[in-house]
Design a protein around this motif. Structure first.
Motif, PDB file in Angstrom:
ATOM      1  N   VAL A  48      11.984  -9.204 -37.862  1.00 57.51           N
ATOM      2  CA  VAL A  48      11.644 -10.137 -36.642  1.00 57.51           C
ATOM      3  C   VAL A  48      10.196 -10.935 -36.756  1.00 57.51           C
ATOM      4  O   VAL A  48       9.283 -10.021 -36.735  1.00 57.51           O
ATOM      5  CB  VAL A  48      11.645  -9.605 -35.287  1.00 57.51           C
ATOM      6  N   ARG A  53       9.850 -13.680 -33.007  1.00 55.28           N
ATOM      7  CA  ARG A  53       9.437 -12.824 -31.605  1.00 55.28           C
ATOM      8  C   ARG A  53       9.104 -13.738 -30.592  1.00 55.28           C
ATOM      9  O   ARG A  53       9.564 -13.738 -29.493  1.00 55.28           O
ATOM     10  CB  ARG A  53       8.527 -11.790 -31.925  1.00 55.28           C
ATOM     11  N   ARG A  56      12.305 -15.943 -29.243  1.00 49.25           N
ATOM     12  CA  ARG A  56      13.091 -15.455 -28.459  1.00 49.25           C
ATOM     13  C   ARG A  56      12.752 -15.339 -27.028  1.00 49.25           C
ATOM     14  O   ARG A  56      13.749 -15.320 -25.948  1.00 49.25           O
ATOM     15  CB  ARG A  56      13.100 -13.690 -28.829  1.00 49.25           C
ATOM     16  N   ARG A  57      11.673 -15.656 -26.524  1.00 52.96           N
ATOM     17  CA  ARG A  57      11.354 -15.982 -25.132  1.00 52.96           C
ATOM     18  C   ARG A  57      11.879 -17.247 -24.799  1.00 52.96           C
ATOM     19  O   ARG A  57      12.159 -17.303 -23.189  1.00 52.96           O
ATOM     20  CB  ARG A  57       9.747 -15.988 -24.896  1.00 52.96           C
ATOM     21  N   ALA A 106      23.336 -17.503 -27.409  1.00 44.45           N
ATOM     22  CA  ALA A 106      21.975 -18.010 -27.047  1.00 44.45           C
ATOM     23  C   ALA A 106      22.085 -19.178 -26.280  1.00 44.45           C
ATOM     24  O   ALA A 106      22.625 -20.221 -26.547  1.00 44.45           O
ATOM     25  CB  ALA A 106      21.035 -17.928 -28.427  1.00 44.45           C
ATOM     26  N   ASP A 136      16.197 -21.375 -34.533  1.00 47.80           N
ATOM     27  CA  ASP A 136      16.215 -20.163 -34.362  1.00 47.80           C
ATOM     28  C   ASP A 136      17.258 -19.552 -33.439  1.00 47.80           C
ATOM     29  O   ASP A 136      17.313 -18.295 -33.216  1.00 47.80           O
ATOM     30  CB  ASP A 136      14.770 -19.786 -33.734  1.00 47.80           C
ATOM     31  N   VAL A 140      18.185 -15.680 -33.114  1.00 42.63           N
ATOM     32  CA  VAL A 140      17.759 -14.806 -31.808  1.00 42.63           C
ATOM     33  C   VAL A 140      19.359 -14.080 -31.568  1.00 42.63           C
ATOM     34  O   VAL A 140      19.188 -12.991 -31.056  1.00 42.63           O
ATOM     35  CB  VAL A 140      17.573 -15.923 -30.843  1.00 42.63           C
ATOM     36  N   GLY A 144      19.673 -10.182 -31.205  1.00 40.73           N
ATOM     37  CA  GLY A 144      20.309  -9.749 -29.678  1.00 40.73           C
ATOM     38  C   GLY A 144      21.598  -8.810 -29.995  1.00 40.73           C
ATOM     39  O   GLY A 144      21.693  -7.626 -29.334  1.00 40.73           O
TER      40      GLY A 144
END
Length: 202
Positions: A48, A53, A56-57, A106, A136, A140, A144
């Protein structure tokens, strides 16, 4: 390639996965593969990056809320190398209805922007395809999936098997490695004896 023909009925597909094989259509034919070098993603080996990283938020991960839409995204004929046809979509839709095939999605708000689907049998998750509409999003979803497979037991994740069929440069950048077929089949035999991850046990 280890075979041609047969059908995509649920029993045929599940027997194939349990024996280390997976199907791909070729025009009017159905081909079955068991690669000499198999792509797998170790659950403790996913890479990652800092940018991933942060990305992902921006996404919410959901499971099995839009299976057909994920398959349709993966089957988009405008994508390079698209191979999922109506037969495949229908077959995996049936597996999903029976509880064997799953999607990891996602989302951004109410919009599906990426995801993947595959088949879960015991401790095996056989990934079939993934797609993204936003940068992305598919990465992601894959991260997950790894987290879902590793989440519910301390001693099981190391023995669970995340199969991605072949290693590509893109997948290698995320930590996918190659194992030879003999090793894969040995690991598969053990993985099939493990309980289903709780995320897919519904």
């Amino acid at each position: 390639m280890v075979g041609a023909g047969a059908d995509l009925e649920p029993g045929t597909l599940l027997a194939a996965y349990r024996n280390g094989q997976f199907p791909m259509p070729d025009d009017d034919h159905l081909l079955w593969f068991s690669p000499l070098r198999r792509g797998v993603l170790p659950l403790d080996g996913v890479r990652v990056s800092r940018s991933l990283r942060r990305a992902r938020r921006d996404f919410e991960i959901r499971v099995d809320t839009a299976f057909a839409e994920v398959v349709a995204g993966c089957a988009d004929p405008t994508r390079s190398g698209a191979w999922i046809d109506d037969r495949v979509a229908e077959a995996y839709g049936c597996l999903h209805d029976l509880g064997w095939a799953h999607s990891v999605e996602a989302w951004q708000g109410d919009e599906l922007v990426g995801g993947l689907y595959g088949v879960a049998i015991g401790g095996l998750f056989a990934g079939e395809s993934m797609f993204h509409r936003v940068r992305d999003a598919s990465k992601v979803a894959l991260v997950g999936l790894v987290e879902l497979l590793a989440a519910d037991a301390e001693d099981l994740p190391a023995h669970r098997l995340l199969d991605v069929q072949w290693q590509t440069p893109h997948l290698a950048s995320l930590g996918v490695v190659e194992v030879d077929r003999t090793e894969y089949l040995t690991r598969l035999e053990h993985a099939l004896t493990l309980p289903l991850p709780s995320a897919f046990d519904h």
